[in-house]
Design an enzyme around this catalytic site. Structure first.
Site: not given
Length: 902
Positions: A430, A434-436, A443, A496, A706, A727
């Site tokens: 995604d 960052r922390d992801e 997506d 999703w 994003e 994103h």
């Protein structure tokens, strides 16, 4: 006539392939417009041939006995009539059965969590007469191997990220040239990677296990035909490297002054060898190196560097006489400083400790970052030519291109490409910063058509779908992210989970791969059965939903708050996915009647529960109209007409500012086109105000954001917690650009048939797209000039095309180059009578400028919104009824509007 581009499965390099019966594809080059393949012949190793009477040339079955493990074969292809043999193409199988004698080994006392990255080593003595050697390797963690000081392969972060509990990739390396007679030193560095590093925003780490481990098997073949196998076992040893800490989110700390550690033993650890699979797509590699374009001092006194492009990878830095160096990364600047808030808890920092003597080149190897800017400390007199951005991602082959006369739209398309590059890093993530950095299903569900045009992503996405099926719950629920590291008990959300159905269907449509439908069919059915079980009265309502995620009207702290009703969105997807499963069953020769009936019942329930008799859809949002139009959810022509008109009016009265989130964005331009309003789709696409697709371009974006307003017009970062500047999801509109603006679309699986149907607009003077289909390159290019519209089309051999030339009858053509010139269809815009006609017409900008100059309105969005209740009034009266609210004198404006309308 020649046969070219012979391929195995979806691999450009079929080395260490995971099947003994690889499907074959090839392309044909011919100048004969009447040529058509009637048969093909395949030669194996110059000795065996198989002839098949067939016109097929994409993913045809392997015609020989299965190849055993470790087998290298040479293939040539020729086609009839009149073909010569192709150039030889080679394939080599990996370890296909129980061929592993090596064991997973892990250091006994070093290499634990919080300790230095370990290096596993062994020295082996080899006899004279080495003719070939293969290293088969994988790890719990990520690994980099060297033999005699030379790196093995060019993969980055191998073995990549899969659902490790179910599937673990291994790599096959040709290491013949790295070995020598006598002593050979093997060393393998292990890092935390996805296996033991931090994953997700909760701070959890070691989700798959707390011990790094290596599996490596070196097989050496000698001239006398004998083979020697050296596998990982208790005879290997371990020592600490100079990498003190490594994490994908936080970065890497390297101490080049660290003393070598004492040698540690290794021990065998339990592992399931049944998980081991060969790669289906290309590995992560360094694909480009970009020099810094600027170095300067920030207001705080720190040294900043700009690489001019938001990328994924790391900084390569050349230093002189340095002791401690720190490199921090970020995608944007805020108030002249590094904008690190969007990183959340990710440190994205690489540090180095040096002796300070000679010139040294510094770069990490066990992490990656998403960044455009870097802050460097500990280096005096840093120059731009001291830094490079090393770009890494899955090394997919580029297959699609687009161009047009609008520079901003071309830049937007380039940003879509860069967004895909950065986020297709072994899984479709995604965001990369960052922390992801997780494989969110929603997506890729919306972006997969665009991805399949831009790059050959078939093998990449097949592998990801195998992980999806492995992580899918027994009841059919699909985790929100794949590989699943969130562990939700009941991850059931429309759009999703529908990735389980949509993505395999896209691969079939775009690459002609029916086998992926067969492999994923149980997963596809499982998801539809799950959501059908949740429906009541034919509609899916209630429960958790992401909905039309990140609708631009949703507040920064509540991205769920979309205009589109979540129940409407969910029920529409149920109908859509049931339809796809039914169609997939038909392709596979199975009975799909159950799912046809489910789709029909859901349509009926949708219309009954959510659609008025006249065609209004519950929540009256662009997304629900786009779904209803594109997915045939409106039963009567009258309802379809009203819904299309209402969608057009919503777009007009928004001032062409986008009003859809993740669900509606891929559909809205198609829905407007289907409803007979392509000119409004163009206006929506080409709008530059916030929010819009081109607004980020006006703000200097080099990737897709994003949020529509990840950066606010004043240059500050959106206050929302989730604010990424890389994103890809909102770039899904590029698929419409390829199919409708340029006019190049598939109409049969794998582009066996093309639809060429450009819909030009006065806003562009030219547009083109070209795509490397499985059969060869297809292209469409059109240009408006001197009152003429010219169209040029290239169709590859093996393909037919239906060509819609503006103002002409449908034409069907075969392979070759084709051209048409007709009168320009954009020279006679429709008359402007009503306010509805005016909004979106070429006269709209002049009308807005007039009203703003008279103080009657603030801007285009203000005019459009306030005009929404007067769309059927004469356009010349616009100034009068707008002025009623502001109590302004509208007489002059009315006269000038009347003159403008003339």
């Amino acid at each position: 006539m020649t046969v070219t581009a012979v391929r195995f499965e979806h691999l450009d390099t079929a080395f260490g392939i995971g099947t003994g019966t690889p499907r074959l594809s090839w392309q044909v080059r011919t100048d004969d417009p009447d040529w058509a393949q009637t048969a093909y012949e395949i030669e194996l190793d110059g000795s065996r041939t198989a002839r098949v009477a067939s016109a097929e040339q994409v993913l045809v079955p392997w015609p020989f006995a299965p190849l055993p493990s470790r087998t290298r074969a040479t293939i040539r292809v020729r086609v009839e009539p009149g073909g010569d043999w192709s150039e030889p193409a080679t394939v080599e199988t990996g370890l296909l059965a129980e061929d592993w004698s090596a064991k997973f080994v892990s250091p006994r006392t070093i290499g634990g969590i919080g300790q230095r990255a370990p290096i596993l080593t062994r020295s082996v003595t080899l006899r004279p007469g080495i003719v070939s050697a293969r290293l088969y390797a994988t790890a719990h963690g990520v690994y980099t191997a060297t033999i005699n000081g030379t790196r093995v392969g060019d993969e980055v972060l191998a073995p990549g990220w899969t659902s490790y509990r179910h599937r673990l990739r291994y790599q096959t390396h040709d290491v013949t040239s790295l070995l020598r007679e006598g002593t050979n030193d093997l060393e393998v560095l292990l890092g935390n990677g996805w296996y033991r590093g931090r994953l997700g925003w909760t701070g959890r780490r070691a989700l798959y296990g707390d011990r790094l481990a290596l599996l490596a098997q070196l097989e050496v073949t000698y001239a006398d035909g004998s083979t020697e196998v050296i596998g990982t076992d208790e005879r290997w040893s371990a020592r600490e490297s100079r990498i003190v800490a490594d994490d994908l989110y936080d970065g890497q700390h390297t101490d080049l002054t660290a003393e070598p550690s004492t040698v540690d033993d290794v021990e065998v650890v339990d592992a399931d060898f049944g998980r081991l699979v060969a790669p289906e797509g290309p590995p992560v590699r360094v694909t480009e190196v970009i020099p810094a374009v600027k170095v300067w001092t920030a207001p705080s006194g720190t040294t900043l560097a700009d690489f001019g492009q938001n990328v994924v990878g790391w900084v390569r830095l050349r230093v002189r006489d340095a002791r401690e160096v720190t490199v921090r990364h970020a995608e944007v600047l805020e108030n002249g400083e590094l904008g690190v808030r969007p990183l959340r808890s990710a440190k994205a920092t690489d540090t180095y400790v040096l002796s300070g003597a000679a010139e040294t080149v510094l770069e990490p190897s066990l992490t990656f970052h998403g960044f455009r800017y870097a802050e460097v400390s500990g280096v005096d007199d840093l120059r731009a030519d001291d830094l490079e951005a090393v770009v890494v991602h899955s090394d997919l082959r580029r297959t699609g291109w687009f161009s047009c006369s609008d520079p901003d739209l071309e830049k937007f398309h380039e940003n879509v490409v860069w967004g895909m590059r950065g986020n297709f890093l072994d899984v479709p993530t995604d965001c990369p910063q960052r922390d992801e950095r997780l494989g969110w299903t929603g997506d890729i569900q919306v972006f997969s058509p665009t991805a399949s045009f831009l790059y050959d992503s078939a093998g990449f996405l097949r592998s990801w779908l195998a992980d999806l099926a492995a992580d899918q719950h027994p009841d059919g629920a699909v985790p929100f992210v794949i590989p699943d590291v969130l562990g939700d008990d009941d991850p059931t959300a429309t759009a999703w989970g529908d990735a389980a159905v949509v993505v395999p269907w896209v691969l079939y449509q775009r690459f002609g791969d029916a086998e992926v439908l067969g492999r994923q069919f149980g997963s596809m059915r499982g998801w539809v059965d799950k959501i059908a079980s949740l429906a009541r009265g034919g509609v899916w309502s209630g429960g958790f939903q992401f909905g039309d995620w990140l609708d631009p009207a949703a507040p920064p702290d509540n991205p769920f708050a979309a205009k589109a009703d979540s129940d409407v969105v969910a029920t529409a997807y149920l109908a859509r996915s049931a339809d796809i499963v039914a169609a997939a069953a038909e392709v596979l020769g199975r009975d799909g009647a159950e799912y046809r009936r489910l789709a029909e019942r859901t349509r009926e329930a949708f219309a009954r529960e959510y659609v008025t008799g006249s065609g209004r859809v519950l929540s009256d949002a662009p997304t629900v109209y786009a779904q209803a139009i594109q997915w045939a959810l409106l039963p009567t022509p009258e309802q379809r007409s009203v819904a299309g008109r209402r969608l057009a009016d919503l777009v007009r009265t928004s001032g062409f500012r986008i009003a859809t989130g993740f669900v509606g964005t891929p559909l809205i331009t198609d829905a407007l086109t289907s409803a007979g309003h392509p000119e409004l789709a163009y206006r929506l696409l080409l709008e530059r105000g916030c929010p819009s697709w081109l607004y980020p371009v006006t703000m200097g974006a080099t990737t897709i954001w994003e949020r529509w307003d990840s950066m606010l017009p004043d240059g500050t970062v959106n206050p929302g917690e989730m604010t990424s500047f890389n994103h890809y999801a909102l770039g899904a509109v590029a698929d419409w650009m390829h199919r409708t603006v340029a006019g190049l679309a598939p109409s049969a699986p794998g582009y066996r048939e093309l639809t060429v149907h450009p819909i030009p607009d006065a806003a562009l003077t030219h547009a083109s797209a070209r795509h490397e289909t499985p059969y060869g390159e297809a292209s469409v290019a059109w240009r408006r000039r001197d009152g003429q519209f010219s169209l040029d089309v290239v169709v590859p051999p093996g393909v037919t095309a239906k060509v819609y030339v503006p103002g002409e009858e449908l034409v069907e053509v075969r392979h070759g180059r084709h051209s048409w010139t007709v009168p320009d269809p954009c020279l006679s815009p429709p008359p402007v009578r009503t306010v509805r006609d005016l909004i979106g017409s070429p006269k709209w900008a002049d009308a807005v400028s007039l009203l703003v100059s008279k103080g009657i309105a603030d801007d285009a969005a203000d005019v459009a919104e306030r005009a929404g209740r007067h769309l059927d009034r004469p356009a010349s009266e616009l100034a009068g009824f707008l002025a009623m609210k502001t109590l302004s004198d509208s007489a002059d404006a009315t006269r000038e509007l009347e003159k403008l309308m003339e």
